[in-house]
Scaffold this motif. Structure first.
Motif, PDB file in Angstrom:
ATOM      1  N   TYR A  86      -9.429  -5.385  -2.581  1.00  0.00           N
ATOM      2  CA  TYR A  86      -9.083  -4.289  -2.420  1.00  0.00           C
ATOM      3  C   TYR A  86      -9.964  -3.022  -1.847  1.00  0.00           C
ATOM      4  O   TYR A  86      -9.920  -1.780  -2.510  1.00  0.00           O
ATOM      5  N   VAL A  90      -9.006   0.491  -0.734  1.00  0.00           N
ATOM      6  CA  VAL A  90      -9.290   1.709  -1.999  1.00  0.00           C
ATOM      7  C   VAL A  90     -10.001   2.445  -0.902  1.00  0.00           C
ATOM      8  O   VAL A  90     -10.309   3.631  -0.444  1.00  0.00           O
ATOM      9  N   GLY A  94      -6.253   3.510  -0.935  1.00  0.00           N
ATOM     10  CA  GLY A  94      -5.088   3.215  -1.837  1.00  0.00           C
ATOM     11  C   GLY A  94      -3.758   3.300  -1.586  1.00  0.00           C
ATOM     12  O   GLY A  94      -2.989   3.011  -0.105  1.00  0.00           O
ATOM     13  N   TRP A  95      -2.318   3.359  -2.661  1.00  0.00           N
ATOM     14  CA  TRP A  95      -0.978   3.308  -2.167  1.00  0.00           C
ATOM     15  C   TRP A  95      -0.874   4.576  -2.722  1.00  0.00           C
ATOM     16  O   TRP A  95      -1.088   5.138  -3.674  1.00  0.00           O
ATOM     17  N   SER A 123      -0.558  -3.590  -1.539  1.00  0.00           N
ATOM     18  CA  SER A 123      -1.284  -4.864  -1.820  1.00  0.00           C
ATOM     19  C   SER A 123      -0.216  -6.610  -1.667  1.00  0.00           C
ATOM     20  O   SER A 123      -0.821  -7.331  -2.171  1.00  0.00           O
ATOM     21  N   SER A 170      -3.811   3.034  -9.945  1.00  0.00           N
ATOM     22  CA  SER A 170      -3.961   3.485  -8.405  1.00  0.00           C
ATOM     23  C   SER A 170      -5.176   1.719  -8.525  1.00  0.00           C
ATOM     24  O   SER A 170      -5.765   0.695  -8.843  1.00  0.00           O
ATOM     25  N   ALA A 171      -5.165   1.654  -7.018  1.00  0.00           N
ATOM     26  CA  ALA A 171      -5.750   1.249  -6.054  1.00  0.00           C
ATOM     27  C   ALA A 171      -7.165   0.543  -7.155  1.00  0.00           C
ATOM     28  O   ALA A 171      -7.932  -0.006  -6.811  1.00  0.00           O
ATOM     29  N   ASP A 172      -8.516   2.089  -7.168  1.00  0.00           N
ATOM     30  CA  ASP A 172      -9.210   1.625  -7.393  1.00  0.00           C
ATOM     31  C   ASP A 172      -9.563   1.272  -8.669  1.00  0.00           C
ATOM     32  O   ASP A 172     -10.463   0.123  -8.948  1.00  0.00           O
TER      33      ASP A 172
END
Length: 441
Positions: A86, A90, A94-95, A123, A170-172
């Motif tokens: 991850y 990030v 991210g996505w 992901s 969010s990814a973060d």
């Protein structure tokens, strides 16, 4: 269908390798965001239904459950790998957010499906070979189901409200959730016992673990946000068949007193009797139900089908006066949001768990347990050997290599409000939630 659906094992050695080397694995790193998208964009577009339809995708996508315990010896290593993956996601941006003007599900064709495909590829839920068409085909259906299963949502393949909310975290933020839970898991990394029971509160689920493998899984109902199930370590010492239910003081004050003001027959209808400190039964007619404080009496419900704990109570030592139990309200286990109790934990298929707990206690086979319940007589049974029980709060883990699980931060302990996706305040509360077991009114 391509075998890329299978998640390759990631060794501890791989975790220590450089980011460049680790990023070469499409699944282990969840796919580096930018390089993955570049490859997809430059690939030939695939969008016709004939070559996209593969029912096997939908059937296999939900295979994310492992018989490795959440507190298994491999979990910390898998979670550390997930954190590494991850971090790469990030660092590469991210996505994308998924915003659809229509409900996305199998058979829909819409430009927003491209966003959904990108999100699922990054992901690791959708293989990059699926392409970026506008079609919500079987590959996307399988990927959405896999995503839903990893987030504790019904795996129906439909982009409903909670699926969209979970996908747009969010990814973060997910990275921070993984880091928070690594600390929680590390605190439980010691010897937990040959046999133990683990209740994961955010997942509303139970694992019965024996010799390092999950012997039983159970769906649970746990405490509401204003009556939370506590974090605790204890030992189960007895199972009570056909239990009495004694109302906690808080429930008497908050729930039963208001009910009696509205309906003086409530106690008698629910087979609840009052006793003073000497064990003498007290008539409800002698109690002032409009007083500010509840009477200093024991409120005890007789065993029976309407008993709040139904057939079974599982006792363990703790200062919170909580326990595990059966319930007459079996429909609660089918709900998405199972945060409805006053702190105790209701167990689906509790007789299976009782049989497992008592299997080393002579004379208590499943047949004997069922016969005793049928007689309806209160029967406490001491375990031959006490079984450790752990009430925990784990919202992110990876017990199976490459499969990262997330659950809602229902008690808002992870530091981000957005992680508490399913608000418990919408549930019916107050007098409708008399515990333990939603007593009829």
């Amino acid at each position: 269908m391509s075998k890329k659906w299978a998640i390759e094992a990631v060794s501890r050695r791989a975790f220590m390798r450089s980011a460049a080397f680790a990023g070469a694995s499409a699944w282990a790193g969840g796919a580096l965001a930018q390089s993955a998208l570049d490859e997809i964009i430059n690939a030939p577009r695939r969008g016709t239904w004939d070559d996209q339809f593969d029912a096997k995708a939908s059937r296999t996508a939900t295979a994310v459950v492992s018989n490795t315990p959440t507190f298994g010896p491999e979990t910390i290593g898998h979670l550390q790998q997930a954190i590494f993956d991850y971090q790469q996601i990030v660092s590469n941006g991210g996505w994308p957010q998924v915003n659809a003007p229509v409900k996305l599900q199998l058979g829909v064709a819409d430009p927003s499906v491209q966003q959904l495909r990108q999100r699922l590829m990054i992901s690791g839920d959708l293989p990059r070979s699926a392409g970026l068409s506008n079609s919500f085909d079987s590959y996307v259906d399988g990927a959405v189901k896999r995503f839903q299963a990893r987030h504790g949502l019904p795996a129906d393949g439909v982009m409903g409200e909670f699926t969209v909310k979970a996908m747009n975290v969010s990814a973060d933020m997910r990275l921070g959730q993984l880091q928070t839970n690594l600390v929680r898991l590390q605190s439980m990394s010691g010897d937990l016992g040959r046999r133990y029971v683990m209740v994961n509160i955010p997942a509303a689920s139970i694992e019965a673990v024996e010799n390092g493998r999950i012997a039983l899984r159970h769906t649970a109902v746990v405490g509401k946000i204003d009556r939370q199930s506590p974090i605790l370590n204890s030992k189960i010492y007895q199972v009570i068949l056909n239990p009495y239910w004694t109302a906690p003081r808080s429930i008497i004050q908050k729930d039963i007193m208001p009910l009696m003001r509205k309906d003086p027959t409530y106690l008698s209808r629910n087979a609840i009797r009052l006793f003073d400190g000497a064990g003498n039964e007290v008539s409800p007619d002698t109690v002032d139900w409009f007083a500010d404080k509840a009477p200093n009496l024991m409120f005890r419900q007789d065993p029976g089908k309407i008993n709040a704990m139904s057939s079974t109570k599982i006792d363990f030592h703790n200062e919170h006066a909580v326990y595990m139990h059966d319930t007459p309200q079996q429909g609660l286990f089918n709900k998405l949001m199972r945060f409805e109790s006053s702190g105790c934990v209701r167990v689906q298929n509790v007789r299976d768990l009782s049989t497992w707990l008592l299997k080393e206690t002579p004379g208590w086979s499943r047949q004997q347990i069922e016969a005793t319940i049928k007689r309806g007589v209160n029967t406490p049974i001491k375990l031959a050997e006490e079984v450790p029980v752990y009430f925990t709060y784990i919202t992110a883990w990876s017990a199976k290599d490459g499969v990262v699980q997330f659950r809602d931060d229902i008690y808002q302990r992870d530091g981000e409000m957005q992680l508490a996706l399913q608000t418990p305040f919408g549930l019916e509360g107050g007098v409708a939630a008399v515990e333990e077991g939603n007593l009829p009114q």
